[in-house]
Design a protein around this motif. Structure first.
Motif, PDB file in Angstrom:
ATOM      1  N   GLY A 126      26.266  22.100 -27.318  1.00 34.29           N
ATOM      2  CA  GLY A 126      27.396  21.253 -27.619  1.00 34.29           C
ATOM      3  C   GLY A 126      28.582  21.995 -26.029  1.00 34.29           C
ATOM      4  O   GLY A 126      29.192  21.787 -25.518  1.00 34.29           O
ATOM      5  N   SER A 135      29.755  21.003 -22.759  1.00 31.78           N
ATOM      6  CA  SER A 135      31.531  20.967 -21.994  1.00 31.78           C
ATOM      7  C   SER A 135      31.435  22.491 -21.961  1.00 31.78           C
ATOM      8  O   SER A 135      32.566  22.038 -20.670  1.00 31.78           O
ATOM      9  N   MET A 139      33.503  21.302 -17.777  1.00 27.23           N
ATOM     10  CA  MET A 139      34.680  21.608 -17.280  1.00 27.23           C
ATOM     11  C   MET A 139      34.593  22.370 -15.730  1.00 27.23           C
ATOM     12  O   MET A 139      35.478  21.920 -14.856  1.00 27.23           O
TER      13      MET A 139
END
Length: 79
Positions: free
Chosen positions: A27, A31, A35
């Protein structure tokens, strides 16, 4: 083995923590890549680096708590 799980002689959570670690790490990486792709390359890189370290520390602390419990149990059983 099944008896030890049903009567709480063996801890099940330390085995689950390893799977949780890999899920949280995935995760964090996803992420961070998201980003980076959204435009903040440095922020995504920092999220991956510090997130991975943070997840590792959190999981290790949980495992340490269970190891403390095991060692206390062994100390209590000694005469």
């Amino acid at each position: 083995m099944l008896r030890s799980i049903f009567f709480f002689d063996a801890m099940l959570v330390p085995k689950i923590i390893t799977a949780v670690y890999w899920l949280l790490l995935a995760g964090v990486v996803i992420s961070g890549l998201g980003m980076m792709w959204a435009g903040s390359f440095f922020g995504g890189l920092m999220l991956i680096l510090f997130g991975a370290v943070g997840v590792r520390i959190w999981c290790e602390l949980l495992i340490v708590l269970f190891k403390i419990n095991d060692h206390l149990k062994k100390m209590a059983e000694k005469p």
